[in-house]
Design an enzyme around this catalytic site. Structure first.
Site, PDB file in Angstrom:
ATOM      1  N   THR A  65       4.298  -7.760   2.653  1.00  0.00           N
ATOM      2  CA  THR A  65       4.650  -6.938   3.818  1.00  0.00           C
ATOM      3  C   THR A  65       6.072  -7.325   4.209  1.00  0.00           C
ATOM      4  O   THR A  65       6.555  -8.397   3.858  1.00  0.00           O
ATOM      5  CB  THR A  65       3.709  -7.201   5.019  1.00  0.00           C
ATOM      6  OG1 THR A  65       3.914  -8.524   5.525  1.00  0.00           O
ATOM      7  CG2 THR A  65       2.248  -7.051   4.629  1.00  0.00           C
ATOM      8  N   LEU A 101       8.281  -0.782   0.572  1.00  0.00           N
ATOM      9  CA  LEU A 101       9.045  -0.667  -0.662  1.00  0.00           C
ATOM     10  C   LEU A 101       8.121  -0.784  -1.874  1.00  0.00           C
ATOM     11  O   LEU A 101       7.086  -1.452  -1.820  1.00  0.00           O
ATOM     12  CB  LEU A 101      10.097  -1.777  -0.754  1.00  0.00           C
ATOM     13  CG  LEU A 101      11.201  -1.810   0.307  1.00  0.00           C
ATOM     14  CD1 LEU A 101      12.001  -3.101   0.191  1.00  0.00           C
ATOM     15  CD2 LEU A 101      12.116  -0.598   0.166  1.00  0.00           C
ATOM     16  N   ILE A 104       4.684  -4.405  -4.150  1.00  0.00           N
ATOM     17  CA  ILE A 104       4.556  -3.360  -3.141  1.00  0.00           C
ATOM     18  C   ILE A 104       4.592  -4.030  -1.770  1.00  0.00           C
ATOM     19  O   ILE A 104       3.766  -4.896  -1.471  1.00  0.00           O
ATOM     20  CB  ILE A 104       3.269  -2.541  -3.296  1.00  0.00           C
ATOM     21  CG1 ILE A 104       3.314  -1.733  -4.599  1.00  0.00           C
ATOM     22  CG2 ILE A 104       3.074  -1.605  -2.103  1.00  0.00           C
ATOM     23  CD1 ILE A 104       2.117  -0.818  -4.807  1.00  0.00           C
ATOM     24  N   GLU A 105       5.593  -3.660  -0.995  1.00  0.00           N
ATOM     25  CA  GLU A 105       5.738  -4.138   0.379  1.00  0.00           C
ATOM     26  C   GLU A 105       5.053  -3.139   1.310  1.00  0.00           C
ATOM     27  O   GLU A 105       5.533  -2.017   1.502  1.00  0.00           O
ATOM     28  CB  GLU A 105       7.223  -4.262   0.736  1.00  0.00           C
ATOM     29  CG  GLU A 105       7.950  -5.370   0.007  1.00  0.00           C
ATOM     30  CD  GLU A 105       7.921  -6.665   0.797  1.00  0.00           C
ATOM     31  OE1 GLU A 105       7.484  -6.644   1.965  1.00  0.00           O
ATOM     32  OE2 GLU A 105       8.326  -7.701   0.249  1.00  0.00           O
ATOM     33  N   VAL A 106       3.913  -3.536   1.870  1.00  0.00           N
ATOM     34  CA  VAL A 106       3.172  -2.653   2.767  1.00  0.00           C
ATOM     35  C   VAL A 106       4.026  -2.335   3.993  1.00  0.00           C
ATOM     36  O   VAL A 106       4.672  -3.221   4.564  1.00  0.00           O
ATOM     37  CB  VAL A 106       1.851  -3.310   3.202  1.00  0.00           C
ATOM     38  CG1 VAL A 106       1.086  -2.413   4.175  1.00  0.00           C
ATOM     39  CG2 VAL A 106       0.988  -3.635   1.980  1.00  0.00           C
TER      40      VAL A 106
END
Length: 818
Positions: A448, A452, A514-516
């Protein structure tokens, strides 16, 4: 700085008088009962349980540990309850009898310690309890506020300078700025003295955390079940994660198997995951492996929640959704929600109440390694020590890929501290062990809060891999589902030692961070977890499928033979094929505290994977034999000359000082045109301005014809700015030059400028690498050997390697085997 812990003796009333030190006892249960040990205090004599009562002797911590008795392994869990209220204080529920339940207690608090035999043959477990007093050290920090600020970093040099300051730089940012957590006045002083421009986004992070917790309680109270696959309505504790994982395995034994990763953490916790597949116990069936993991960084709670929900998604979908069932049948799925359980347990149990000492622990990012800390900060347990959140190593800067370079802290106290050596951390070695032995064709690591989808490389100077177009297309597809930005990792800022910057370059398996999205490292559950996973408002992926659909797309990619490689052939039942490759890869030149570098460290990777034949023809899904690191680098062969550069006109007069751009558009502006094929082939353009007086501060912004900001440069204390765009589309562009701060109004110093162009860099190609393929009979006799060359999307027939004598192998130059 913060509180430190001093161990005191804990004594059970059941022990003989005079017992001192860590209180120990033997818990006994005649049979195993699969139940939650932390749900409630069970009556004495309840089958499968044993308990003890005791009174806390300190204001501080209680630690309850379980260990096997004389090596008799089983699965025992432990929970500590407040006797007066029945509320759970701490719990631990891993897969073996190796548990650590730890949390805060008050002196005189009456407790019940409950052990539960969940499964396995062990009728006994050894219990040990410690109380640790918390003793304040130094000046209390409760009056200092943690803040979130956005720091302007329009160039790569700015981003590198910012990450070198030792501040808590987050993964949320864009081309012109990065968000930073300022923990205290010392951090604010450091930033103020750096010359960076910054804007406060959140004036009191501790207050926000308290409000978020209230919002979560209200959401859970009014919501019977969320839209998530599990129906969950609140953030899990570590003991809930581990219990739910083993319950998934117990209730779905045909498709789910729970496992413990090879190494325990620095504090002795097990790292737990599940594997989901048809014929789940047969891990050498040759299917492609899809590995999804979360919480390298302790405070990033939604990362674990999304991964846990993915496990439920696969299990539920297997029985209810034909498409998911089909993809699960073609793949093997490894799911590990919490890679860093030590750090997560500290952050999750910090109980934020506006007290910054506790809030500091809630903001912990790293693991609990004490070996690199100075002696005064290496005392006490990780949850209560003078070093606070900063003790430990950032696991996502500790992988071997380009380790030692820019984008990681060299000092132990930095939140992105890289560790003493590549792969020095057990949590990182756990991931390495799976990737090195299981032909992981697809990997997602969840973080997070930057919204992105990131792909290698983490350092811009490395240049993209030859597969950049395919890699970008897959990242863009995932981003189309969650509404995030798809970009190479370096576009945020340079990072080294990250997960997929090792896994991809070493194995060729697709890997993404994957950045939440959301508001905060662990913002309100309804937004950061439910909405972001399901693709509901207010998430950026609302109506697009969210991270749920991104995960499904990645699973579909894993199931697609064109996205990995395949070996086919014939083998008798029970014969075992092995693929092996050993190679060395250099790290980055290793940065030193004085700014110098030492030579790269050469890391030896040993990839070993197995396939067991069921008899007759077989197909084995594998990664390409040539690792991307040596395969070459992406580029474009120029199709024509680059466009000629030209000067740009500076409008007459100096515009007024404008510190509110772009809200206030006042500034100089000019337009320019970029040509394209077949006339010219531009690999990049650079808009350049310069001036003589450093007391003048010009900023530069470049927009395309649709009004989108495509590049910028807004440094302070310089006499030039350069805004660059790679592979610029042909068309008209507009540049705006803003007078940010005329330090001396009488020093009128206007700018001069030009636009320059450069050709694209052609691709480069390396050498092919082979796997060594061996085949052995069920008794272990070697019956075949071959070197195998295979590319992505290629199917190679390895012939009769399992049915011919090793001494009679034919060396073939065609078909990928020789």
């Amino acid at each position: 700085m913060l509180a430190s812990a001093v161990a005191l003796a804990g004594t059970f009333v059941a022990l003989p008088s005079g017992t001192a030190g860590a209180a120990q006892n033997i818990l006994r249960a005649d049979k195993a009962v699969a139940r939650s040990c932390f749900a409630k205090v069970l009556p004495k004599g309840t089958a499968g349980t044993d308990s003890r009562e005791l009174t806390s002797t300190v204001d501080g911590l209680v630690q309850a540990r379980l260990k096997p008795v004389q090596g008799a392994e089983g699965d025992w869990d432990v929970a500590v309850f407040d006797k007066a209220t029945g509320a759970v204080v701490a719990a631990s529920t891993a897969l073996r009898t190796r548990e650590l339940a730890e949390s805060f207690v008050k002196k005189g608090q009456q407790l019940v310690v409950q052990g539960c035999r969940y499964a396995g043959p062990a009728g006994q477990a050894q219990l040990g309890v410690d109380f640790l007093a918390l003793t304040p050290q130094g000046t209390p920090t409760g009056t200092q506020k943690a803040q979130l600020v956005r720091v302007e970093t329009p160039t790569r040099a700015d981003k590198a300078k910012l990450t070198a300051l030792g501040l808590d730089v987050t993964e949320k940012g864009d081309a012109t700025g990065v968000e930073v957590v300022l923990a205290d006045d010392a951090d604010r002083k450091t930033l103020a003295g750096s010359g960076f421009k910054a804007k406060v986004l959140e004036a009191d992070l501790s207050a926000k955390s308290v409000q978020d917790a209230k919002t979560d309680r209200e959401y859970a109270a009014k919501t019977a079940a969320s839209a998530l696959p599990s129906g969950r309505t609140s953030y899990r504790h570590l003991y809930e994660y581990n219990y739910e994982l083993k319950e998934l395995a117990r209730k779905n034994p045909a498709i789910v198997s729970a496992f413990t990763m090879p190494e325990s953490t620095w504090e002795g916790r097990d790292v737990v995951g599940v594997e989901i597949a048809t014929d789940v116990k047969n891990i050498t069936d040759g299917k492609p492996v899809n590995f999804t993991m979360g919480v390298h960084h302790a405070r990033e709670w939604p990362a674990g929640e999304h991964v846990m929900e993915w496990a439920y998604e696969l299990v539920n979908g297997y029985s209810r959704d034909a498409a998911i069932r089909g993809m699960v049948s073609k793949t093997r799925n490894i799911v590990v929600p919490i890679i860093n359980p030590d750090g997560f347990e500290i952050s999750r149990e910090a109980e934020p109440k506006g007290d910054f000492t506790r809030f500091d622990y809630e903001m912990k990012r790293k693991n609990c390694n004490v070996n690199d800390s100075p002696p005064q900060f290496a005392t006490g347990v990780c949850k209560a020590n003078p070093g606070g959140r900063v003790r430990g190593t950032d696991p996502n800067r500790n992988y071997g890929g380009f380790w030692g370079g820019a984008g990681a802290e060299l000092a132990w106290s930095g939140d992105t501290f890289r560790g003493s050596a590549p792969f020095s951390e057990p949590e990182v070695r756990n991931v390495r062990s799976i990737v090195s032995s299981r032909q992981v064709t697809n990997l997602i690591t969840m973080h997070t809060v930057a919204a992105l989808v990131l792909r290698p490389p983490g350092v811009a100077d490395v240049r993209p891999p030859l597969e950049e177009p395919q890699y970008k297309a897959l990242g863009d597809k995932l981003a189309s589902r969650n509404g995030y930005t798809s970009e190479p990792s370096w576009a945020l800022y340079d990072t080294t030692g990250t997960t997929e910057d090792w896994s991809y370059w070493a194995t060729g398996g697709w890997g993404f961070t994957i950045e939440v999205g959301g508001n905060g490292f662990h913002g309100p559950y309804a937004d950061s977890v439910v909405a972001e996973y399901e693709g509901l408002a207010p998430a950026a992926g609302a109506g697009k499928g969210g991270n749920r659909q991104a995960f499904l797309d990645m699973l579909g990619n894993a199931a697609d033979p064109q996205q990995h490689s395949t070996l086919i052939g014939s083998a008798p039942k029970g014969y075992q094929l092995k693929l092996h490759k050993t190679f060395q890869t250099p790290t980055s030149p290793v940065l030193q505290p004085d700014g110098s570098t030492k030579p790269p460290i050469y890391i030896t990777d040993d990839l070993n994977s197995k396939f067991t034949a069921s008899g007759g023809r077989f197909a084995w899904s594998v990664n390409p034999s040539t690792r991307p690191y040596v395969a070459g680098r992406y580029g474009r062969t120029p199709q024509g000359p680059a466009q000629a550069g030209y000067p740009v006109a500076n409008p007459a007069g100096v515009p007024p000082i404008n510190q509110n751009y772009p809200a206030d558009p006042a500034g100089d502006s000019f337009t320019f045109h970029v040509d394209g094929l077949p006339k010219v082939d531009n690999g990049k353009f650079s808009v350049n301005i310069s001036w003589a007086n450093s007391r003048t501060d010009w900023d530069l912004y470049v927009y395309d014809s649709a009004g989108n900001l495509v590049s910028s440069s807004a440094n302070g204390g310089t006499t030039s700015e350069h805004a660059v765009l790679f592979d610029p589309p042909a068309g008209d562009y507009k540049a705006v030059v803003v007078n940010y701060d005329q330090a001396d109004p009488n020093a009128v110093d206007d700018w001069t400028g030009d636009v320059s162009f450069a050709s694209p860099i052609p691709p480069t190609y390396g050498t092919k690498e082979a796997y060594q393929l061996t085949c052995s009979s069920p008794g272990g006799k070697l019956v075949g050997v071959a070197d195998v060359y295979v590319d992505r999307g290629q199917t190679v027939d390895v012939g009769e390697v399992c049915t011919r004598s090793a001494h009679a192998q034919k060396q073939r130059a065609s078909g990928g085997v020789r």
